[in-house]
Scaffold this active site. Structure first.
Site, PDB file in Angstrom:
ATOM      1  N   ASN A  74      -3.977 -11.246   7.754  1.00 19.54           N
ATOM      2  CA  ASN A  74      -5.320 -10.885   7.447  1.00 19.54           C
ATOM      3  C   ASN A  74      -5.921 -11.977   6.558  1.00 19.54           C
ATOM      4  OD1 ASN A  74      -7.629  -9.606   6.422  1.00 19.54           O
ATOM      5  ND2 ASN A  74      -6.792  -7.928   5.970  1.00 19.54           N
ATOM      6  N   GLY A  99      -2.973  -6.896   2.339  1.00 22.39           N
ATOM      7  CA  GLY A  99      -2.724  -5.866   1.295  1.00 22.39           C
ATOM      8  C   GLY A  99      -1.913  -4.610   1.844  1.00 22.39           C
ATOM      9  N   THR A 147      -3.079  -3.590   5.477  1.00 21.42           N
ATOM     10  CA  THR A 147      -2.379  -4.471   6.409  1.00 21.42           C
ATOM     11  C   THR A 147      -1.121  -4.250   6.733  1.00 21.42           C
ATOM     12  OG1 THR A 147      -3.891  -6.202   6.020  1.00 21.42           O
ATOM     13  CG2 THR A 147      -2.338  -6.867   7.192  1.00 21.42           C
ATOM     14  N   ASN A 159       0.333  -1.280   5.945  1.00 21.45           N
ATOM     15  CA  ASN A 159       0.467  -0.011   6.552  1.00 21.45           C
ATOM     16  C   ASN A 159       0.253  -0.145   8.166  1.00 21.45           C
ATOM     17  OD1 ASN A 159      -1.329   2.301   7.909  1.00 21.45           O
ATOM     18  ND2 ASN A 159      -0.435   3.313   6.296  1.00 21.45           N
ATOM     19  N   ASP A 169      15.755   7.247  -0.013  1.00 18.71           N
ATOM     20  CA  ASP A 169      16.755   8.363  -0.375  1.00 18.71           C
ATOM     21  C   ASP A 169      16.391   9.600   0.914  1.00 18.71           C
ATOM     22  OD1 ASP A 169      14.099   9.267  -0.954  1.00 18.71           O
ATOM     23  OD2 ASP A 169      14.201   9.140  -2.873  1.00 18.71           O
ATOM     24  N   ASP A 191      -5.881   4.123   1.680  1.00 14.48           N
ATOM     25  CA  ASP A 191      -7.072   4.203   2.633  1.00 14.48           C
ATOM     26  C   ASP A 191      -7.601   5.607   3.033  1.00 14.48           C
ATOM     27  OD1 ASP A 191      -8.046   1.522   2.396  1.00 14.48           O
ATOM     28  OD2 ASP A 191      -6.466   1.008   3.851  1.00 14.48           O
TER      29      ASP A 191
END
Length: 294
Positions: free
Chosen positions: A9, A66, A69, A71, A215, A274
């Site tokens: 990005n 970040g 990106t 995600n 977990d 977001d």
């Protein structure tokens, strides 16, 4: 032949992004036989690039940017028939997943630490038909975070979210939620719910101290507040870290949770920092779904 994809990005990392890309490419060429580099130009590009890499059976995919990106990169390979190993170089404002995994926040250091031997399983979450790697937040404070200006994120870092949330406290609104937690129905009133996968949320690394990246659990936290005074009482408990229910906060772990509003209201989620889909939503954990370079 081991083939890797690096998704960059270019709007992350400021003026040094190009230099970080060069360093990352040099490092990856010592690990893989072939490295393909693609640049994002618009929202959705990282997701599309990594999905195509999964279809083409790449050995690994890496993203540089970040949390948004990261995600997208995870959304591209989640639940694919072939899931490449996943890695990332943090260039964002908060970098929660990097904090949870112990990945250095300095890009040069993170690149230097990349290793074929440093792989571990990672849980990811599913919200309706999308995926998340860190947190889904719902309510008054998350709504304010959705409105944070990108320039303020760059200037103030994680405190931009905190400042925005504090400003919204005067207008705290509680909601009547209907939850179905691992099949058990529950009605609550709260201003804010968090469903986390890792210990770090919003850059606060001990918010859910018992949450581990693999977990197999969703970690539900919600404020027991119906007024501004109630909300203010929750803040000390929240900021010191939540590992059990208190008079002001509720905490429990689960594997699936459905969240809806009891009343005729609209409320959007915040997914990994977001704005996300609106309620109602169904969340579940996908245990050890990806192998991640850490």
């Amino acid at each position: 032949m081991k083939k890797a994809l690096l998704v960059v990005n270019p709007s992350s990392g400021g003026e040094q992004a190009q230099e970080y890309e060069k360093l990352a490419h040099q490092k990856l060429t010592t690990m893989f036989d072939e490295v393909v580099v693609l640049h994002t130009k618009k929202a959705g590009d990282a997701k599309n690039f990594t999905r195509e890499a999964a279809v083409d059976r790449y050995h690994s995919v890496f993203v540089m940017g970040g949390d948004g990106t990261v995600n997208e990169g995870i959304n591209g390979i989640a639940e694919q028939a072939h899931r490449p190993n996943f890695g990332f170089i943090p260039l964002g404002t908060v970098n929660d997943l990097a904090r949870a995994l112990g990945i250095p926040l300095e890009p040069e250091e993170a690149i230097a630490h990349l290793s074929m031997d440093a792989l571990q399983p990672l849980d990811i979450g599913k919200i309706n038909d999308q995926y998340f790697m860190n947190v889904v937040a719902i309510g008054t404070i998350p709504e304010s975070i959705n409105d944070v200006d990108p320039e303020k994120k760059t200037k103030y870092g994680k405190f931009a979210y905190f400042i925005s949330g504090i400003k919204q406290l005067a207008g705290t609104q509680s909601y009547k939620f209907q939850l179905v937690i691992d099949g058990q129905e529950k009605q609550i009133e709260s201003s804010t719910l968090l469903v986390g996968l890792t210990n770090s949320i919003g850059g606060f690394e001990t918010l859910i101290p018992n949450a581990k990246v693999n977990d197999g659990k969703l970690h539900l936290v919600y404020l027991k507040d119906t007024s501004l005074l109630d909300t203010l009482k929750t803040l000390p408990d929240l900021l010191k870290g939540v590992d059990s229910s208190t008079d002001h906060l509720a905490y429990q772990t689960c594997e699936t949770i459905q969240i809806a509003l009891n009343e005729d209201q609209e409320l959007a989620t915040n997914v990994d920092g977001d704005e996300g889909v609106k309620l109602p939503v169904t969340l579940k954990v996908l245990p050890s779904h990806l192998m991640i370079y850490c």
